[in-house]
Write a protein that holds these residues in place. Sequence first.
Motif, PDB file in Angstrom:
ATOM      1  N   ASP A  10      -1.631  14.377   5.317  1.00 28.34           N
ATOM      2  CA  ASP A  10      -1.230  13.061   4.874  1.00 28.34           C
ATOM      3  C   ASP A  10      -2.487  12.239   4.883  1.00 28.34           C
ATOM      4  OD1 ASP A  10       1.976  12.428   5.548  1.00 28.34           O
ATOM      5  OD2 ASP A  10       1.134  14.268   6.583  1.00 28.34           O
ATOM      6  N   VAL A  11      -3.062  12.147   5.947  1.00 31.83           N
ATOM      7  CA  VAL A  11      -4.629  11.383   6.148  1.00 31.83           C
ATOM      8  C   VAL A  11      -5.460  11.918   5.026  1.00 31.83           C
ATOM      9  CG1 VAL A  11      -6.446  10.537   7.533  1.00 31.83           C
ATOM     10  CG2 VAL A  11      -4.259  11.113   8.523  1.00 31.83           C
ATOM     11  N   ALA A  12      -5.849  13.075   4.655  1.00 33.37           N
ATOM     12  CA  ALA A  12      -6.856  13.506   3.878  1.00 33.37           C
ATOM     13  C   ALA A  12      -6.294  12.937   2.176  1.00 33.37           C
ATOM     14  CB  ALA A  12      -6.965  14.811   4.140  1.00 33.37           C
ATOM     15  N   ALA A  13      -4.995  13.308   2.241  1.00 32.86           N
ATOM     16  CA  ALA A  13      -4.492  12.801   0.607  1.00 32.86           C
ATOM     17  C   ALA A  13      -4.614  11.436   0.594  1.00 32.86           C
ATOM     18  CB  ALA A  13      -3.078  13.419   0.663  1.00 32.86           C
ATOM     19  N   GLU A  14      -4.051  10.583   1.425  1.00 34.05           N
ATOM     20  CA  GLU A  14      -4.367   9.347   1.470  1.00 34.05           C
ATOM     21  C   GLU A  14      -5.621   8.958   1.073  1.00 34.05           C
ATOM     22  OE1 GLU A  14      -1.564   6.587   3.502  1.00 34.05           O
ATOM     23  OE2 GLU A  14      -3.197   5.315   3.919  1.00 34.05           O
ATOM     24  N   LYS A  15      -6.691   9.361   1.656  1.00 40.79           N
ATOM     25  CA  LYS A  15      -7.978   8.946   1.644  1.00 40.79           C
ATOM     26  C   LYS A  15      -8.599   9.184   0.326  1.00 40.79           C
ATOM     27  CE  LYS A  15      -9.511   9.082   6.428  1.00 40.79           C
ATOM     28  NZ  LYS A  15     -10.517   9.920   7.626  1.00 40.79           N
ATOM     29  N   ALA A  16      -8.166  10.315  -0.366  1.00 41.41           N
ATOM     30  CA  ALA A  16      -8.536  10.733  -1.735  1.00 41.41           C
ATOM     31  C   ALA A  16      -7.926   9.894  -2.503  1.00 41.41           C
ATOM     32  CB  ALA A  16      -7.959  12.147  -2.006  1.00 41.41           C
ATOM     33  N   THR A  27      -3.329   4.657   6.438  1.00 38.03           N
ATOM     34  CA  THR A  27      -4.382   3.824   6.800  1.00 38.03           C
ATOM     35  C   THR A  27      -4.279   2.399   6.866  1.00 38.03           C
ATOM     36  OG1 THR A  27      -5.125   3.835   4.504  1.00 38.03           O
ATOM     37  CG2 THR A  27      -6.192   5.571   5.768  1.00 38.03           C
ATOM     38  N   GLY A  28      -3.046   1.836   6.461  1.00 42.82           N
ATOM     39  CA  GLY A  28      -2.661   0.626   6.830  1.00 42.82           C
ATOM     40  C   GLY A  28      -3.066  -0.122   5.489  1.00 42.82           C
ATOM     41  N   LYS A  29      -3.368  -1.530   5.744  1.00 44.11           N
ATOM     42  CA  LYS A  29      -3.405  -2.451   4.732  1.00 44.11           C
ATOM     43  C   LYS A  29      -4.930  -2.841   4.786  1.00 44.11           C
ATOM     44  CE  LYS A  29       1.055  -4.603   5.479  1.00 44.11           C
ATOM     45  NZ  LYS A  29       1.907  -5.811   5.725  1.00 44.11           N
ATOM     46  N   ASP A  30      -5.457  -3.226   3.416  1.00 44.56           N
ATOM     47  CA  ASP A  30      -6.854  -3.632   3.207  1.00 44.56           C
ATOM     48  C   ASP A  30      -6.559  -4.466   1.903  1.00 44.56           C
ATOM     49  OD1 ASP A  30      -9.411  -3.462   2.643  1.00 44.56           O
ATOM     50  OD2 ASP A  30      -9.828  -1.838   2.272  1.00 44.56           O
ATOM     51  N   HIS A  31      -7.036  -5.913   2.480  1.00 45.26           N
ATOM     52  CA  HIS A  31      -6.730  -6.866   1.377  1.00 45.26           C
ATOM     53  C   HIS A  31      -5.400  -7.030   0.763  1.00 45.26           C
ATOM     54  CE1 HIS A  31     -11.271  -6.255   1.219  1.00 45.26           C
ATOM     55  NE2 HIS A  31     -11.525  -7.329   1.462  1.00 45.26           N
ATOM     56  N   ALA A  32      -4.574  -6.818   1.531  1.00 44.02           N
ATOM     57  CA  ALA A  32      -3.151  -6.651   1.195  1.00 44.02           C
ATOM     58  C   ALA A  32      -2.445  -8.143   0.736  1.00 44.02           C
ATOM     59  CB  ALA A  32      -2.147  -6.343   2.275  1.00 44.02           C
ATOM     60  N   ASP A  33      -3.373  -9.489   0.768  1.00 45.75           N
ATOM     61  CA  ASP A  33      -2.989 -10.394   0.185  1.00 45.75           C
ATOM     62  C   ASP A  33      -3.302 -10.691  -1.242  1.00 45.75           C
ATOM     63  OD1 ASP A  33      -5.645 -10.503   0.813  1.00 45.75           O
ATOM     64  OD2 ASP A  33      -5.494 -12.481   1.755  1.00 45.75           O
ATOM     65  N   ALA A  34      -4.313  -9.625  -1.972  1.00 46.29           N
ATOM     66  CA  ALA A  34      -4.672  -9.657  -3.225  1.00 46.29           C
ATOM     67  C   ALA A  34      -3.394  -9.866  -4.277  1.00 46.29           C
ATOM     68  CB  ALA A  34      -5.376  -8.487  -3.490  1.00 46.29           C
ATOM     69  N   LEU A  85      -1.686  -5.201  -5.809  1.00 49.05           N
ATOM     70  CA  LEU A  85      -1.455  -4.502  -4.464  1.00 49.05           C
ATOM     71  C   LEU A  85      -1.251  -2.925  -4.702  1.00 49.05           C
ATOM     72  CD1 LEU A  85      -1.747  -4.415  -1.392  1.00 49.05           C
ATOM     73  CD2 LEU A  85       0.679  -5.177  -1.204  1.00 49.05           C
ATOM     74  N   TRP A  86      -1.949  -2.070  -4.387  1.00 48.11           N
ATOM     75  CA  TRP A  86      -1.519  -0.669  -4.490  1.00 48.11           C
ATOM     76  C   TRP A  86      -0.703  -0.319  -3.255  1.00 48.11           C
ATOM     77  CZ3 TRP A  86      -1.976   1.666  -9.155  1.00 48.11           C
ATOM     78  CH2 TRP A  86      -3.238   1.429  -9.773  1.00 48.11           C
ATOM     79  N   LEU A  87       0.453   0.347  -3.415  1.00 48.79           N
ATOM     80  CA  LEU A  87       1.301   0.855  -2.440  1.00 48.79           C
ATOM     81  C   LEU A  87       1.275   2.358  -2.377  1.00 48.79           C
ATOM     82  CD1 LEU A  87       4.335  -1.843  -2.868  1.00 48.79           C
ATOM     83  CD2 LEU A  87       2.506  -1.856  -1.306  1.00 48.79           C
ATOM     84  N   LEU A 113       7.148   1.686   0.976  1.00 47.19           N
ATOM     85  CA  LEU A 113       6.045   2.667   0.431  1.00 47.19           C
ATOM     86  C   LEU A 113       6.881   4.210  -0.094  1.00 47.19           C
ATOM     87  CD1 LEU A 113       3.226   2.302   3.266  1.00 47.19           C
ATOM     88  CD2 LEU A 113       3.357   1.204   0.942  1.00 47.19           C
ATOM     89  N   ASP A 114       8.080   4.328   0.532  1.00 44.09           N
ATOM     90  CA  ASP A 114       8.755   5.361   0.174  1.00 44.09           C
ATOM     91  C   ASP A 114       9.345   5.005  -1.311  1.00 44.09           C
ATOM     92  OD1 ASP A 114       8.310   6.151   2.972  1.00 44.09           O
ATOM     93  OD2 ASP A 114      10.460   5.404   3.398  1.00 44.09           O
ATOM     94  N   ILE A 115       9.704   3.917  -1.852  1.00 45.68           N
ATOM     95  CA  ILE A 115      10.602   3.771  -2.848  1.00 45.68           C
ATOM     96  C   ILE A 115      10.020   2.780  -3.747  1.00 45.68           C
ATOM     97  CG2 ILE A 115      12.813   4.409  -1.675  1.00 45.68           C
ATOM     98  CD1 ILE A 115      11.778   0.646  -2.126  1.00 45.68           C
ATOM     99  N   ALA A 116       8.884   2.432  -3.659  1.00 41.43           N
ATOM    100  CA  ALA A 116       8.326   1.221  -4.707  1.00 41.43           C
ATOM    101  C   ALA A 116       8.146   2.084  -6.120  1.00 41.43           C
ATOM    102  CB  ALA A 116       6.912   0.659  -4.113  1.00 41.43           C
TER     103      ALA A 116
END
Length: 268
Positions: A43-49, A68-75, A78-80, A218-221
């Motif tokens: 899971d972690v490796a796939a999300e990092k990629a 990995t959580g949120k990074d600049h989530a106020d942009a 936003l990628w989900l 994140l499951d259904i967006a």
Amino acid sequence: MASAELEAALHAARAAAAIIRKAFRGNFDVQYKADASPVTEVDVAAEKAIKAELQARFPSYGFYGEETGKDHADAEALWLVDPIDGTKAFVRGYPIFSVQIALMRAGELVLGVSCAPCWNEGLGELVWAQAGQGAWRGLLDTPLAQFERLSVSAVDRLGHATLSTGNLATLARAPQWAELGRLIPQLHRIRGYGDFLHYHYLAGGKIDAVVESDVNILDIAALAVIVREAGGRFTDLDGRAPGLETRTVLATNGRLHDAFAGLRLGAG
């Protein structure tokens, strides 16, 4: 023609799929989160990629990932991302899991990619949708020009409808459980396909409605965009458009949406 955003999401999904396929039914470390749900090193490796690909192409966009959580989530954009939606299935070695990538712009979901890398006897399945461009399905390694356009069913009566359900723990404890029990005998068929599968089936006209509780955006967006672009309707059980706080789903071919109105959980 695929937009630059769609090309990035597809490339990221395929990169994650390569990692997942290599590890599927192999040996990998499994940890458990506070809610007892599993997470693996895959899971972690796939999300990092995925994150590396998307941020390299769109550095100003925000990122919200399952691992990995949120990074600049106020942009504004936003990628989900859920790198493996269905980790329990992945851990136990059956292929009902998927990579989910969506793009939300100014609070509206505008793009979705749903990639099931080990489905179809290992051939995989890739479904994408973008606002105003329809929903499209093909094998994971098939060129986009060979994808088929998806369309929801024309079923307009409960007596002819197939409903798929999933993650019903909250609904089972609510008064609306009795309403679901009232509806079920009126249906032609009820199934529990779960995860990406019942949304792919809905978008392709194979089933007619999906009811779920206990979901995460994140499951259904991505799946919400796919169902909508296939001609269906996707809301929570109170009829609201999906957003970051969504926890329930009513997805239908559109014609049947009002027939499930009694399942509304209430604003609280």
